[in-house]
Structure formats: C-alpha cells, structure tokens
Scaffold this active site. Structure first.
Site, PDB file in Angstrom:
ATOM      1  N   TYR A 317      -2.344 -11.273  -2.227  1.00 36.82           N
ATOM      2  CA  TYR A 317      -2.863 -10.958  -3.344  1.00 36.82           C
ATOM      3  C   TYR A 317      -1.435 -10.487  -4.219  1.00 36.82           C
ATOM      4  O   TYR A 317      -1.609  -9.109  -4.799  1.00 36.82           O
ATOM      5  CB  TYR A 317      -3.406  -9.187  -2.736  1.00 36.82           C
ATOM      6  N   CYS A 405     -11.398   1.847 -15.115  1.00 39.04           N
ATOM      7  CA  CYS A 405     -12.920   1.117 -14.052  1.00 39.04           C
ATOM      8  C   CYS A 405     -12.610  -0.464 -15.420  1.00 39.04           C
ATOM      9  O   CYS A 405     -12.277  -0.518 -16.536  1.00 39.04           O
ATOM     10  CB  CYS A 405     -14.005   2.011 -14.678  1.00 39.04           C
ATOM     11  N   GLY A 487       4.612  -8.939 -11.323  1.00 41.29           N
ATOM     12  CA  GLY A 487       4.132  -8.385  -9.853  1.00 41.29           C
ATOM     13  C   GLY A 487       4.057 -10.000  -8.930  1.00 41.29           C
ATOM     14  O   GLY A 487       4.621  -9.714  -7.874  1.00 41.29           O
TER      15      GLY A 487
HETATM   16  P1  NAD Z   1       6.436  -1.089  -4.157  1.00 46.53           P
HETATM   17  O1  NAD Z   1       7.594  -1.697  -3.693  1.00 46.53           O
HETATM   18  O2  NAD Z   1       6.326   0.349  -3.939  1.00 46.53           O
HETATM   19  O3  NAD Z   1       5.872  -1.633  -1.926  1.00 46.53           O
HETATM   20  C1  NAD Z   1       6.598  -2.112  -0.895  1.00 46.53           C
HETATM   21  C2  NAD Z   1       6.273  -1.464   0.165  1.00 46.53           C
HETATM   22  O4  NAD Z   1       6.286  -2.835   1.572  1.00 46.53           O
HETATM   23  C3  NAD Z   1       6.795  -0.410   0.785  1.00 46.53           C
HETATM   24  O5  NAD Z   1       6.348   0.210   1.128  1.00 46.53           O
HETATM   25  C4  NAD Z   1       7.766  -0.937   2.232  1.00 46.53           C
HETATM   26  O6  NAD Z   1       8.611  -0.383   2.746  1.00 46.53           O
HETATM   27  C5  NAD Z   1       6.963  -2.525   2.817  1.00 46.53           C
HETATM   28  N1  NAD Z   1       7.725  -3.375   3.204  1.00 46.53           N
HETATM   29  C6  NAD Z   1       8.648  -4.686   2.753  1.00 46.53           C
HETATM   30  N2  NAD Z   1       9.305  -5.381   3.581  1.00 46.53           N
HETATM   31  C7  NAD Z   1       8.229  -5.541   4.563  1.00 46.53           C
HETATM   32  C8  NAD Z   1       8.011  -5.660   5.667  1.00 46.53           C
HETATM   33  N3  NAD Z   1       8.879  -6.873   5.956  1.00 46.53           N
HETATM   34  N4  NAD Z   1       7.022  -5.415   6.891  1.00 46.53           N
HETATM   35  C9  NAD Z   1       5.854  -3.875   6.468  1.00 46.53           C
HETATM   36  N5  NAD Z   1       6.436  -3.513   5.005  1.00 46.53           N
HETATM   37  C10 NAD Z   1       6.651  -4.153   4.501  1.00 46.53           C
HETATM   38  O7  NAD Z   1       5.586  -2.523  -4.187  1.00 46.53           O
HETATM   39  P2  NAD Z   1       4.091  -2.347  -4.432  1.00 46.53           P
HETATM   40  O8  NAD Z   1       3.882  -1.489  -5.828  1.00 46.53           O
HETATM   41  O9  NAD Z   1       3.316  -1.473  -3.696  1.00 46.53           O
HETATM   42  O10 NAD Z   1       3.454  -3.825  -5.339  1.00 46.53           O
HETATM   43  C11 NAD Z   1       3.152  -4.916  -3.524  1.00 46.53           C
HETATM   44  C12 NAD Z   1       3.852  -5.777  -3.966  1.00 46.53           C
HETATM   45  O11 NAD Z   1       2.133  -6.081  -4.490  1.00 46.53           O
HETATM   46  C13 NAD Z   1       4.477  -6.078  -5.447  1.00 46.53           C
HETATM   47  O12 NAD Z   1       4.719  -7.746  -4.815  1.00 46.53           O
HETATM   48  C14 NAD Z   1       4.296  -6.166  -6.306  1.00 46.53           C
HETATM   49  O13 NAD Z   1       4.581  -7.642  -7.646  1.00 46.53           O
HETATM   50  C15 NAD Z   1       3.045  -7.047  -6.119  1.00 46.53           C
HETATM   51  N6  NAD Z   1       1.850  -6.451  -7.495  1.00 46.53           N
HETATM   52  C16 NAD Z   1       0.004  -6.517  -6.992  1.00 46.53           C
HETATM   53  C17 NAD Z   1      -0.528  -6.722  -7.963  1.00 46.53           C
HETATM   54  C18 NAD Z   1      -1.875  -6.904  -7.514  1.00 46.53           C
HETATM   55  O14 NAD Z   1      -2.707  -7.619  -8.727  1.00 46.53           O
HETATM   56  N7  NAD Z   1      -2.953  -8.045  -6.524  1.00 46.53           N
HETATM   57  C19 NAD Z   1      -0.107  -5.593  -8.425  1.00 46.53           C
HETATM   58  C20 NAD Z   1       1.168  -5.063  -8.835  1.00 46.53           C
HETATM   59  C21 NAD Z   1       1.678  -5.387  -7.382  1.00 46.53           C
END
Ligand code: NAD
Length: 551
Positions: A317, A405, A487
């Site tokens: 993702y 949206c 990201g």
């Molecule tokens: P965030 O830092 O706010 O949250 C990450 C969460 O993961 C935290 O709550 C943390 O406690 C948890 N975590 C970390 N290590 C863990 C582990 N080993 N086991 C369980 N939980 C664990 O980050 P976010 O803003 O939610 O972003 C998450 C990821 O998604 C990032 O890598 C970001 O770059 C990516 N992202 C994806 C998209 C997309 O389009 N799919 C968009 C933006 C960001």
C-alpha cells in the site's frame, strides 16, 4: 527562539492577510498544525512519520508574518519549510512556491538527508504536510475506499461483505483503512504497536473495537464475517510478530496489505523492542535500529507472501515495505504488486485523482453545500454519490471542514468553477481552497508506487512532476510545490502539488478553469505517452492535445 504552542487556523471572513490567496495559504499552514489534524504538532510533524509543515518554529513564525504582509504581486519562496525570499511577480503568479526535501541524485539517501536535517538545512515534507493541504485522515480515506472498492470489484463480486482483511498501521494515513474496509462491507484486523493510535481511531469512529488478544480478534472477525456484517478490529502488537503468527495459525484471511511507516526504517518497530523504548533506541543507535527494522520487515513481508501463496489477495500500500524487505535480503519481496498497477492506473489514464477542498469559513454547512453541488454536477456517477453520502454521514472533520472525492479530466474544472460561483453568490460563507494529494495521475514519479511497472518502462523518469509543477505555475495556481521522498522515502520519488483558491472573483474563475484542466491533463498525457490505450481514448474524446498524436 520561539517554541511549540497550539496552532489553529482562524475561521470566518475576517482577513489578517492582504487578500484571500495569501489568507488561504496562511490558514492552511496553520490548519496542518492544528492538534486535531497533525500527528505531532509540537514537533511540526503533520503525518507520515516525520512529514513536517515548517522546518522549525522560527521558520513557522516567519512564514506567518510574511504571508500576512505579502502583496498581490509578490511570491514567497519556501525552501524545505523555511521562507527564504519574497520576490515581485504578478497577480497570476502563485503567492507561494515551495521546494521540499530535494537532493541531488547521488546524495539522495536517508543517511545524507538526516545529516543535512540535523544541520538544520532541510526537512521532510512528505506530500501534503510541507505543501499545506493535508486534511486529516479523510484525505487518504477516499483513496483507500477507492482501492478497496477496486479490490472488491476485481475479486469479490463488488463487495467485501463476507471477507476478512489483515493490515497494520493505524497512523495518520493507515488509520483510514478500517473505515474504508467497513464502508465496502468487509471485516478488517488492524495491527498497531502504539495503543494511542488504536484509541485515537476508535475515538474518531474510524475503528469499531479493540481486541484483548489475537484469539479474541480472530473470534470477532470470523463471527462478523459469517454474518456478513462489517466490523473493524484493532489489535495491539508488532506486525512483524503477529502477521507470521496469523499465517502459521492458518487464519482465514482473504486480503492482506500494510501501512506501517515502513518507508522510514527508523519509524518501523523492530521485533523484540518495546514500543516505549522505540524513539530513544532509534535516536541513539540509528544504524543498528535500521538493520533490525529491515530484518523485521523481511519477516513481515515473508508472511504476506505466505498469505499470497495460500490464495489471499495481497498488495503493497505504497509504504516501500517490499523495498526495505529486499534490502534485508528477502528475495521474494516483490512477489505481490503495488496497489497502483493493480487497481489505480486505469483511473489515472482518465486524469482521475484525489480532488480535495476545504472551507475557510470553518462552517460544516459549507461542505454540505459543496457535497450537494457535486451530487448535482455528476448524477451519473454512482460510486461517487455513494462516497459523498457515506462521507457526509461517517467522516469526522479534523481542523477546517473539508471533503475529498476522485474526479477526472473535464470534471475537476467544473466542480471548481461551481464552487467559485457559490462563493460569489453567497451560497458559501467564505472562499474554498481546492487542492489535491501529490499522489495523483500526472504529478509524481515513484517507481515503487504511482509509476510502478509503467507500460513503457518509464517508471523512474522524473520530468513529469517537474512539468506538472511548471504547468500549474503557468496556469495560475495559488501555491505550487515540488517535493522529494513523500510516502516512499528519500531517493524513491519526486512529486508536485498545487492548491488554488476559489475566492468568488472572475480572476479566480479564470485561474481555476486553467489549473483544474491542465493539472489532470498532465495525467492523461503522461499515460498517453506511456502507451495506455485508455488514456489515448480519453485524450481523443475530451480534446487533450498530444503533439505526437497529431499531424
Ligand atoms: P504514521 O507514522 O502516522 O503511522 C504509522 C503507524 O505504524 C504508527 O501508528 C506506528 O505505531 C505503526 N507501526 C510502526 N511499526 C510497527 C510495527 N512493527 N507493527 C505494528 N505497527 C507499527 O504513518 P502514516 O501517515 O499512517 O503512513 C503509513 C505509511 O503509508 C507510510 O510509509 C507512508 O509513507 C505510507 N503512505 C501511503 C500512502 C498511499 O497512498 N497508500 C499515502 C501516504 C502515505
């Protein structure tokens, strides 16, 4: 020196800047740091691990001061969260130009970035953190809803009812997953190692319940699945332990993904480390922590591949977990696809992407009025109508009321112009800010995510986001940004954003028409150029000019 303090954007029609374009930038900068919006506002961190709105509090104060005094023919330049200049431009020019986290190719490593960050020379801008158009978890909710709807469409007869999804990460972005799955009718198990992340999602009604143990979680999940009742369940623990454990238990999981902060190995909890010790350990021994985090990600990804081998639908993702697992030596890390080639690219070919807007009045009634306008403008689009209706019922606003949206080429400009008319005729109480995520059809080069597996192999060509930014500057956007990293992390992406303000004036209408046509137009031409037939059709039907297809 100035320090942390609560920040909240003013509401209503009283200006503290010289015009609405500047006022909008000012309020959206402040809104990004609103404690309701930002993950760690005291550290200026908005979301995505370390994505910041300003480099430090002195820079924040200088930007606020400068925006307040900025004239209609001036532009403030922001270099990685610090205002570095004000230049005379003209009224069609953006009021703010932003470049965040950019590094020259050979230097584009986390190690070098962190060295420069420690010297106070740069900051991580993520996508909408450093470009001031983050609207809380709703922003990603729509994209996540679209993705799970596409999974349902492709594999489960159009609904997730009767299925169980397993994922991890309930942070700023990942917190949207439980609601996106239940909005599609499914059951979801969400693992997070931070109890506050689970509690916060329950408080915001994005997550339904918290399980006491893995067995309890599985019991709740299978019960709800059998009743075809949507349910989201939070499970406290480390995903690198629990995902392999669930695999070895033979848990009946249909769909697996992950949204821990894997793009930044210092933000992923390694196995064997207590969550309470994580921050200090990462700060004191970053190299050792990184190594252990990558090894844990390899275990996590190996279990995801195990679920795929057992028949589950598995996708990355957009957090680079496959790349990190491969760095730790796991050679099947890329056995499952990224979500963009799997589900989103056909939408990009139509110039579709995350159109979002915020009401500067602060009044939720303004968003309700714009929701009605969207339903009225696009009555034929059923999934859009379903989303707008469900969002109106279920989405808890964070900070300024906002909506998102997905709209395509030929739609975004119509919506934007309608909003501008509604500001002009007094239907809305104050101007509307219209922007988008950098994760869009024509604004990003990111070989592990948005441009993974392009048809012509052009995954790493980064001219497109730069052209996108230049086109938006030339078309009249209110602020434009070029970022690196986002990201997926340093060295892995370049991306651009634009925000345009509907202040009800005829000039804003002209700017909106151009920006909201040309910006998604970049998505259409990018995919025409890469050889996608659907993009060719869209260009031909909707009059997008592509010189290599003319003459
Ligand atoms: P965030 O830092 O706010 O949250 C990450 C969460 O993961 C935290 O709550 C943390 O406690 C948890 N975590 C970390 N290590 C863990 C582990 N080993 N086991 C369980 N939980 C664990 O980050 P976010 O803003 O939610 O972003 C998450 C990821 O998604 C990032 O890598 C970001 O770059 C990516 N992202 C994806 C998209 C997309 O389009 N799919 C968009 C933006 C960001």
């Amino acid at each position: 020196m100035t320090g942390p303090r609560p920040v909240r954007a003013p509401r209503g029609t009283e200006l503290s800047a010289q015009g609405w374009q500047q006022e909008a930038a000012l309020r959206m900068l402040q809104n990004n740091l609103d404690p309701e919006v930002a993950e760690h506002p005291d550290k200026l961190v908005v979301y995505g691990g370390t994505g910041k709105a300003a480099r430090d509090w002195n820079s924040f104060d200088a930007m606020v001061r400068t925006l307040r005094g900025l004239k209609q023919d001036e532009t403030m330049l922001v270099q990685s969260g610090r205002p570095v200049g004000v230049m005379q431009t003209h009224e069609w020019a953006p009021r703010v130009l932003i470049a965040n986290s950019n590094l020259v190719g050979d230097w584009a490593t986390w190690e070098e970035f962190r060295r420069l960050e420690a010297l106070g020379l740069t900051m991580y801008g993520q996508m909408t953190a450093g470009s001031w158009i983050y609207i809380g978890t709703q922003g990603i909710l729509q994209g996540t809803y679209e993705t799970f709807a596409a999974v349902a469409e492709k594999h489960f007869g159009g609904t997730l009812a009767g299925t169980v999804t397993l994922t991890a990460g309930l942070g700023g972005m990942g917190g949207a997953q439980p609601l996106a799955v239940t909005m599609n009718g499914g059951v979801v198990l969400c693992v997070d190692c931070d109890p506050r992340a689970i509690d916060r999602r329950i408080e915001h009604r994005y997550l339904d319940v918290k399980a006491d143990s893995l067995d309890h979680a599985l019991h709740l999940a299978t019960e709800a699945r059998d009743a075809r009742r949507p349910l989201s369940i939070g499970v406290l623990g480390n995903a690198a332990d629990l995902v392999p454990q669930l695999l070895s238990m033979g848990a009946p999981i249909d769909i697996v993904t992950d949204q821990t902060s894997a793009h930044d190995p210092l933000a992923y909890l390694p196995t064997g480390v207590d969550f309470a010790d994580m921050a200090a350990y990462a700060a004191e021994k970053p190299a050792e922590f990184t190594q252990r985090a990558r090894e844990s990600m390899a275990r996590h990804v190996e279990a995801m591949v195990g679920f795929q081998d057992a028949g589950a639908e598995v996708f990355d993702y957009g957090n680079s977990i496959r790349g990190e697992a491969r760095l730790a030596g796991y050679d099947r890390a890329f056995a499952f696809p990224g979500f963009v080639p799997a589900y989103i690219r056909p939408l990009f070919c139509e110039g579709r992407g995350p159109f979002r807007w915020a009401a500067l009045s602060g009044d939720p009634a303004d968003i309700a009025a714009t929701d009605r306008a969207i339903l009225d403008l696009f009555p034929e689009n059923e999934s859009l109508a379903r989303w707008i209706r469900l969002a109106g019922e279920r989405v808890h606003f964070q900070g300024l009321p906002a909506r998102i949206c997905w709209l395509g080429y030929g739609e975004r400009d119509r919506a934007g112009e309608r909003f501008n008319e509604m500001v002009a005729d007094g239907t809305l109480k104050a101007p509307i800010v219209i922007g988008r995520d950098h994760l869009d059809c024509g604004s990003v080069a990111s070989p592990y995510r948005e441009t993974e597996a392009m048809l012509d192999g052009s995954d790493a060509i980064a001219d497109w986001p730069l052209l996108n930014a230049m086109v938006n500057v030339a078309s009249g956007a209110s602020w434009v940004s070029i970022h690196h990293g986002g990201g997926v992390g340093i060295g892995r992406s370049l991306h651009a954003g634009q925000v345009t303000v509907a202040d009800g004036t005829p000039l804003a209408a002209e700017k909106i028409r151009r920006v909201l046509t040309n910006d998604p137009g970049m998505g259409v031409i990018r995919h025409v150029d890469a050889g996608y037939d659907r993009a060719d059709e869209v260009a031909a039907d909707r009059g997008v000019r592509v010189p290599m297809r003319e003459g």
